[in-house]
Design an enzyme around this catalytic site. Structure first.
Site, PDB file in Angstrom:
ATOM      1  N   ASP A  52       0.851  -1.181   0.000  1.00  0.00           N
ATOM      2  CA  ASP A  52       0.000   0.000   0.000  1.00  0.00           C
ATOM      3  C   ASP A  52       0.892   1.239   0.000  1.00  0.00           C
ATOM      4  O   ASP A  52       1.988   1.220   0.559  1.00  0.00           O
ATOM      5  CB  ASP A  52      -0.884  -0.024   1.256  1.00  0.00           C
ATOM      6  CG  ASP A  52      -1.748   1.207   1.378  1.00  0.00           C
ATOM      7  OD1 ASP A  52      -2.403   1.556   0.405  1.00  0.00           O
ATOM      8  OD2 ASP A  52      -1.740   1.819   2.463  1.00  0.00           O
ATOM      9  N   ASP A  94      -2.249  -0.533   5.861  1.00  0.00           N
ATOM     10  CA  ASP A  94      -2.640   0.005   7.161  1.00  0.00           C
ATOM     11  C   ASP A  94      -4.124   0.297   7.275  1.00  0.00           C
ATOM     12  O   ASP A  94      -4.618   0.543   8.364  1.00  0.00           O
ATOM     13  CB  ASP A  94      -1.846   1.287   7.458  1.00  0.00           C
ATOM     14  CG  ASP A  94      -2.162   2.405   6.457  1.00  0.00           C
ATOM     15  OD1 ASP A  94      -2.776   2.120   5.414  1.00  0.00           O
ATOM     16  OD2 ASP A  94      -1.790   3.561   6.738  1.00  0.00           O
ATOM     17  N   ASP A  96      -7.238  -2.484   3.167  1.00  0.00           N
ATOM     18  CA  ASP A  96      -6.145  -3.444   2.995  1.00  0.00           C
ATOM     19  C   ASP A  96      -6.458  -4.800   3.632  1.00  0.00           C
ATOM     20  O   ASP A  96      -5.744  -5.769   3.389  1.00  0.00           O
ATOM     21  CB  ASP A  96      -4.855  -2.894   3.618  1.00  0.00           C
ATOM     22  CG  ASP A  96      -4.402  -1.609   2.964  1.00  0.00           C
ATOM     23  OD1 ASP A  96      -4.417  -1.550   1.725  1.00  0.00           O
ATOM     24  OD2 ASP A  96      -4.052  -0.666   3.681  1.00  0.00           O
TER      25      ASP A  96
END
Length: 849
Positions: free
Chosen positions: A309, A586, A590
């Site tokens: 990410d 985070d 996700d």
């Protein structure tokens, strides 16, 4: 907009259910404990224990069942942990919400909201359900945990959007679990509970569920267990058939079957591997990697690709002014104004940015407000201005930022009149400036191509305030341009480079615009080619099971404007391409990908509980660079586990060959089943676990990643263990035959063989401490536990020779000094032949696999 009446609301609550996410039930302790027995090796030992009971060997059975119970308890403790994902998702939905029912505004529990309710929003509120906005006034919502966008999203109830618009671009929608940063709004509930975008993520997370220990190491261990089990069963059946044809009695055949099963099966392997993983987890914790599932320690080292990410992982998830441009084209970067002198014009620009600003300073001196305004105040302070003084200047008139207008303006009092300051989008503010020119557009385009969000600031002076600020928004002086970005985390560029050196691919997954994503990729050294960017819109047009989808995923290095379900599909496509995928993230969005990945890595500080609950490990410092340290430790752990397996299989092979050799020579069984268990669990067990404390040989990150199911015992390992096993076999059979030939009883001969095998284990452990370096090139501080393990194993066995209860259980007694020297000579032979084999195998280029 009076809202629903109570009768209709209650009917809809019955029809649609409560506005909450379903709870998941975790496996209970008993189920987890029983699950530890579902293993082919365990089945064989259970069979051996049952046979021991059947023929009346009670102590053998107790010993076998005790070993199995101990292993199961340790493994159960390792696995038993609460899965916090579903609870964390529910906590994102607030407990109360402000709604209108029957024309009256009221607060009700958020769980009682139903589709059709009218919900009021204002700054600081969390959104309770998915809403279609009916009105909005300066409404900006933080959706970073859903979409990955670092900047708050401006909402416009009157905007027109297409039906298939991705969540990050839905200007007319507010989604459950997001937070209102500023402004006000009113919306009608269109989805609650599992039907919301948050609920869909929770459903996807559940669909992606796998066991917390389903890692490459577990799969390799399972494969090894099946191979050992099949080989053991075939051997037992073959020998049982031969003995039956020779007329041996049933009891003798059963005893041999039990002994071979115990000799072949490394009973202490689960404990030894668990200790090795626990030691690695402790080392990782010191390097800010917190492990939630022990096998994930090694799994991280096995990964061939990291799908990361962007927001909050590669970047700080904090808007910062990274670059400024003056009207004459002078570019000033942040590092310049932090470390060097800067033009006075930059100070004027930053002063104006603090004047046209709605952020506030708290009593502690921290700044709160919109992320853009906070960044502009930081710029003012970094360039020598005092934010508190500038915010204290009287504002005579203010035009707040409106998404539709795309600018904000303020008229601030000055000694000689007032100063009008405007900030906003380039196309809006440049039209108000008298000195704007084509070069100004070039500056904007250049900064935007670098991935910055560009704002333009302009000002004008007025002799006196007349209350009509809008009448003065023309003929302004251009002050300059500010480029806002989400800065990279410290050390992340070096970390990406080290991943490349270690043969590990890095992919960036983000909800950001493709141009922004590519600009970040350039800074990372990940890619400069637009062809390596694939968008969520492009992937949405393809069947996620198709070859074309896999091809697009495979060629891309950057995935932009990606939705949560697409992130999951990307991970699965990469796994189908035989990649061992570690996913970092985070946010709520996700969670599914973290759960489905081979190894899920969440952020500890800035990450959500959903991400942490779905992950196998957590980075305590939220720094992508820390993952490289985890990979190094993971590779060290694989080597440690490999040494443990090699040690246990080699000694087990020697025991089996010892039985076959004795049988071929017409000799009795060289050891009893209880003596074999003593070797495999106690003397062997206190030694093999010390191999798990090894700290590596220093070149782990210079080796390529292992294959998908790289064997724990490859060709090199088999060649390394065979000579030592052959010497162990020959010396043991010789010892048995010598003592029986000298008139000793079978028990006395077995006593000598047992001591010899214990010393064999000492010598072989010393040699396989390193699979490539000679044993004398070893510094004790590297693994001081190994000396302790060798000494403890020898002490335990010598103690058993003199301790009456153990003498009775094991059938042992003190040995003559001549026998002890014979055993030492045999151990020295094992050490010598293993070291010679290592020397012959040694080469400059070796593989980690």
């Amino acid at each position: 907009m009076t809202g629903l009446d109570e009768t209709e609301a209650n009917e809809r609550l019955s029809a649609f259910g409560r506005n909450s996410l379903p709870e998941t039930r975790n496996s209970g302790p008993l189920r987890i404990f029983l699950r530890q027995f579902t293993n082919p090796l365990i089945y064989l030992l259970l069979g051996a224990g049952a046979l021991s009971l059947a023929i009346g060997d009670r102590w053998d059975a107790i010993f076998i069942f005790g070993v199995l119970t101990t292993n199961a308890l340790i493994s159960s403790y390792q696995e038993y942990k609460a899965d916090a994902s579903a609870m964390a998702l529910r906590m994102l939905v607030p407990q109360t919400a402000r709604i209108r029912r029957g024309g009256i505004a009221r607060e009700i529990p958020s769980a009682e909201i139903v589709p059709g309710d009218i919900v009021e929003l204002e700054s600081g509120f969390k959104v309770t359900a998915d809403l279609r906005l009916l009105s909005s006034l300066g409404l900006r919502i933080d959706e970073s945990l859903m979409t990955g966008e670092s900047a708050p999203a401006a909402k416009d109830a009157q905007a027109f959007i297409e039906m298939d618009t991705p969540p990050g671009d839905r200007l007319t929608m507010a989604h459950a679990g997001t937070t209102v940063v500023e402004g006000r709004g009113v919306g009608v509930v269109v989805a609650t509970g599992t039907e919301t975008l948050l609920g869909e993520i929770g459903t996807t997370l559940a669909a992606a569920t796998r066991t917390a220990v389903d890692t490459p190491l577990v799969r390799r261990m399972g494969l090894l267990a099946r191979q050992i089990s099949l080989a053991t069963i075939l051997l037992i059946l073959l020998l049982a058939g031969v003995l039956a044809l020779q007329g041996e009695g049933l009891r003798d055949i059963v005893l041999l079957a039990i002994a071979l099963a115990v000799a072949a099966i490394p009973e202490g392997l689960p404990i030894a591997v668990t200790v090795a993983l626990s030691a690695a987890a402790s080392r990782m914790a010191r390097r800010n990697v917190i492990v939630r599932a022990l096998p994930a320690v090694e799994g991280l080292g096995a990964c061939t690709l990291i799908a990361s990410d962007k927001t909050g992982t590669l970047t700080l998830n904090r808007l910062t002014v990274e670059q400024a441009a003056l009207p004459d084209g002078t570019i000033v970067n942040r590092k310049d104004w932090l470390t060097e002198d800067f033009p006075d014009a930059l100070s004027d620009l930053s002063r104006a940015a603090a004047l046209c600003n709605e952020a506030q300073l708290t009593d502690t001196g921290s700044t709160v407000g919109d992320a853009v305004d906070v960044a502009l105040l930081d710029l003012a302070e970094e360039t020598g201005n005092d934010p508190a003084t500038l915010l204290g200047i009287e504002r005579l008139s203010v035009i707040p930022y409106e998404p539709a207008a795309r600018f904000a303006a303020v008229e601030a009092a000055t000694n000689g009149g007032s100063q009008i300051v405007v900030k906003g989008a380039p196309e809006t503010v440049l039209a108000m400036c008298a000195d704007a020119n084509p070069d100004s557009i070039d500056i904007v385009e250049r900064m935007a191509s670098d991935g910055y969000r560009v704002l333009v600031l302009a000002d004008g002076m007025s002799d006196q305030y007349n209350g009509h600020i809008k009448d003065h928004l023309h003929g302004l002086r251009l002050l300059g341009f500010v480029g806002l970005g989400d800065p990279l985390r410290s050390g992340v560029v070096k970390a990406v480079e080290r991943c490349r050196e270690a043969g590990i691919g890095v992919r960036m997954i983000t909800g950001d615009h493709p141009a922004t994503a590519l600009a970040i990729a350039r800074q990372l050294g990940l890619s400069t080619n637009p062809e390596t960017v694939v968008t969520g819109v492009e992937l949405a047009a393809l069947d996620c099971e198709s070859d074309e989808f896999a091809e697009n995923v495979g060629r891309a290095l950057i995935y932009a404007r990606i939705e949560p379900a697409q992130k999951l599909a990307i991970v699965r496509a990469l796994q189908k391409a035989e990649e061992i995928v570690a996913v970092t993230g985070d946010g709520v969005n996700d969670g599914p990908a973290l759960r489905a990945a081979d190894i899920g890595v969440a952020m500890g500080r800035g990450g959500t509980d959903v991400a942490r609950g779905a992950a196998d490990m957590v980075l305590a410092d939220d720094n992508f660079a820390t993952i490289v340290a985890g990979i190094e430790e993971g590779r060290v752990t694989f080597l440690n586990v490999r040494k443990i397996v090699l040690f246990m299989v080699a000694t087990g092979l020697a025991e089996i060959c010892m039985f076959l050799g004795a049988l071929a020579a017409g000799l009795p069984m060289p050891l009893t089943p209880v003596q074999l268990l003593w070797l495999n669990l106690v003397t062997n067990g206190v030694q093999d676990v010390t191999l798990g404390f090894g700290r590596g040989e220093g070149d782990e990150l210079q080796q390529p990643p292992r294959r998908k199911l790289a064997a724990l015992l490859d060709r090199e390992a088999v060649i390394l263990m065979l000579p030592g096993a052959i010497v162990m076999t020959a010396m043991s059979v010789w010892m048995l035959a010598t003592h029986l030939g000298a008139g000793d009883t079978t028990a006395e001969a077995r006593n000598a063989v047992l001591l010899m095998v214990v010393l064999f284990q000492n010598a072989f452990l010393l040699s396989v401490r390193s699979l490539h370096r000679p044993f004398w090139r070893w510094h004790p501080p590297e693994n001081g536990w190994m000396f302790f393990g060798m000494a403890a194993a020898l002490t335990l066995h010598i103690g058993a020779l003199y301790f009456p209860p153990m003498q009775n259980l094991l059938g042992v007694q003190p040995v003559h000094m001549i026998v002890f020297w014979q055993c030492l000579a045999g151990a020295a032979a094992v050490l010598l032949v293993t070291e010679v084999t290592k020397w012959l195998l040694r080469s400059p280029a070796r593989s980690i696999a």
